[in-house]
Scaffold this motif. Structure first.
Motif, PDB file in Angstrom:
ATOM      1  N   LYS A  43       0.839  -1.203   0.000  1.00 40.98           N
ATOM      2  CA  LYS A  43       0.000   0.000   0.000  1.00 40.98           C
ATOM      3  C   LYS A  43       0.871   1.248   0.000  1.00 40.98           C
ATOM      4  O   LYS A  43       2.042   1.211   0.343  1.00 40.98           O
ATOM      5  N   GLN A  44       0.248   2.365  -0.365  1.00 44.79           N
ATOM      6  CA  GLN A  44       0.960   3.633  -0.342  1.00 44.79           C
ATOM      7  C   GLN A  44       1.082   4.150   1.088  1.00 44.79           C
ATOM      8  O   GLN A  44       0.269   3.836   1.958  1.00 44.79           O
ATOM      9  N   ARG A  45       2.104   4.954   1.279  1.00 45.81           N
ATOM     10  CA  ARG A  45       2.262   5.594   2.582  1.00 45.81           C
ATOM     11  C   ARG A  45       1.130   6.598   2.773  1.00 45.81           C
ATOM     12  O   ARG A  45       0.797   7.359   1.860  1.00 45.81           O
ATOM     13  N   GLU A  46       0.535   6.605   3.960  1.00 38.38           N
ATOM     14  CA  GLU A  46      -0.604   7.487   4.222  1.00 38.38           C
ATOM     15  C   GLU A  46      -0.402   8.265   5.513  1.00 38.38           C
ATOM     16  O   GLU A  46       0.226   7.775   6.465  1.00 38.38           O
ATOM     17  N   LEU A  47      -0.952   9.464   5.542  1.00 39.70           N
ATOM     18  CA  LEU A  47      -0.896  10.301   6.733  1.00 39.70           C
ATOM     19  C   LEU A  47      -1.792   9.721   7.815  1.00 39.70           C
ATOM     20  O   LEU A  47      -2.957   9.419   7.570  1.00 39.70           O
ATOM     21  N   VAL A  48      -1.248   9.582   8.992  1.00 38.14           N
ATOM     22  CA  VAL A  48      -2.018   9.115  10.144  1.00 38.14           C
ATOM     23  C   VAL A  48      -2.484  10.313  10.967  1.00 38.14           C
ATOM     24  O   VAL A  48      -3.664  10.457  11.263  1.00 38.14           O
ATOM     25  N   ALA A  49      -1.551  11.157  11.360  1.00 36.58           N
ATOM     26  CA  ALA A  49      -1.900  12.309  12.189  1.00 36.58           C
ATOM     27  C   ALA A  49      -0.767  13.316  12.142  1.00 36.58           C
ATOM     28  O   ALA A  49       0.399  12.947  11.950  1.00 36.58           O
ATOM     29  N   ALA A  50      -1.120  14.590  12.335  1.00 37.87           N
ATOM     30  CA  ALA A  50      -0.125  15.643  12.366  1.00 37.87           C
ATOM     31  C   ALA A  50      -0.538  16.697  13.375  1.00 37.87           C
ATOM     32  O   ALA A  50      -1.726  16.868  13.657  1.00 37.87           O
ATOM     33  N   ILE A  51       0.458  17.389  13.910  1.00 37.80           N
ATOM     34  CA  ILE A  51       0.201  18.449  14.877  1.00 37.80           C
ATOM     35  C   ILE A  51       1.154  19.601  14.585  1.00 37.80           C
ATOM     36  O   ILE A  51       2.348  19.397  14.347  1.00 37.80           O
ATOM     37  N   THR A  52       0.608  20.816  14.583  1.00 34.15           N
ATOM     38  CA  THR A  52       1.422  21.988  14.266  1.00 34.15           C
ATOM     39  C   THR A  52       2.102  22.533  15.522  1.00 34.15           C
ATOM     40  O   THR A  52       1.818  22.105  16.644  1.00 34.15           O
ATOM     41  N   GLY A  53       2.941  23.517  15.301  1.00 35.71           N
ATOM     42  CA  GLY A  53       3.567  24.177  16.428  1.00 35.71           C
ATOM     43  C   GLY A  53       2.570  24.846  17.346  1.00 35.71           C
ATOM     44  O   GLY A  53       2.814  24.980  18.549  1.00 35.71           O
ATOM     45  N   GLY A  54       1.424  25.243  16.794  1.00 36.17           N
ATOM     46  CA  GLY A  54       0.380  25.866  17.599  1.00 36.17           C
ATOM     47  C   GLY A  54      -0.580  24.885  18.234  1.00 36.17           C
ATOM     48  O   GLY A  54      -1.478  25.292  18.975  1.00 36.17           O
TER      49      GLY A  54
END
Length: 119
Positions: A43-54
């Motif tokens: 499978k392709q790599r997929e985004l699970v979760a992200a968090i910004t500096g804010g």
């Protein structure tokens, strides 16, 4: 440059939980968002979760409500708390970081940590 070191992967039964950690070092000022991608076999790599500096977060549809991302700014570390794990969550999980606040564009990758969920 930025170095990302993951820890916390392993084998867990379906319904169980795991917490992944990723520590960043080096040119930290280059980082806005940190997060996690995953790639299952074939499978392709997929985004699970992200968090910004804010502290703004975004999640992949398949993990919303089960995974929680958090960030400890003093230690330049991001965490992924995973609950109610399913066999479909089995993948190599990669820590990611970069300037894109939604982390769709990734500037830095960790080496990956295996998560295996048995049925």
């Amino acid at each position: 440059q930025v170095q990302l070191v993951e820890s916390g992967g392993g084998l867990v039964q379906a319904g169980g939980s795991l917490r992944l950690s990723c520590a960043a070092s080096g040119s930290i000022f280059r980082i806005n968002a940190m997060g996690w991608y995953r790639q299952a076999p074939g499978k392709q790599r997929e985004l699970v979760a992200a968090i910004t500096g804010g502290g703004s977060t975004n999640y992949g549809d398949s993990v919303t409500g089960r995974f929680t991302i958090s960030r400890e700014y003093a230690r330049n570390t991001v965490y992924l708390q995973m609950i109610s794990l399913k066999p479909d969550d089995t993948a190599v999980y990669y820590c990611a970081a970069g300037g894109d606040p939604r982390l769709i564009v990734v500037d830095y990758w960790g080496q990956g940590t295996q998560v295996t969920v048995s049925s």
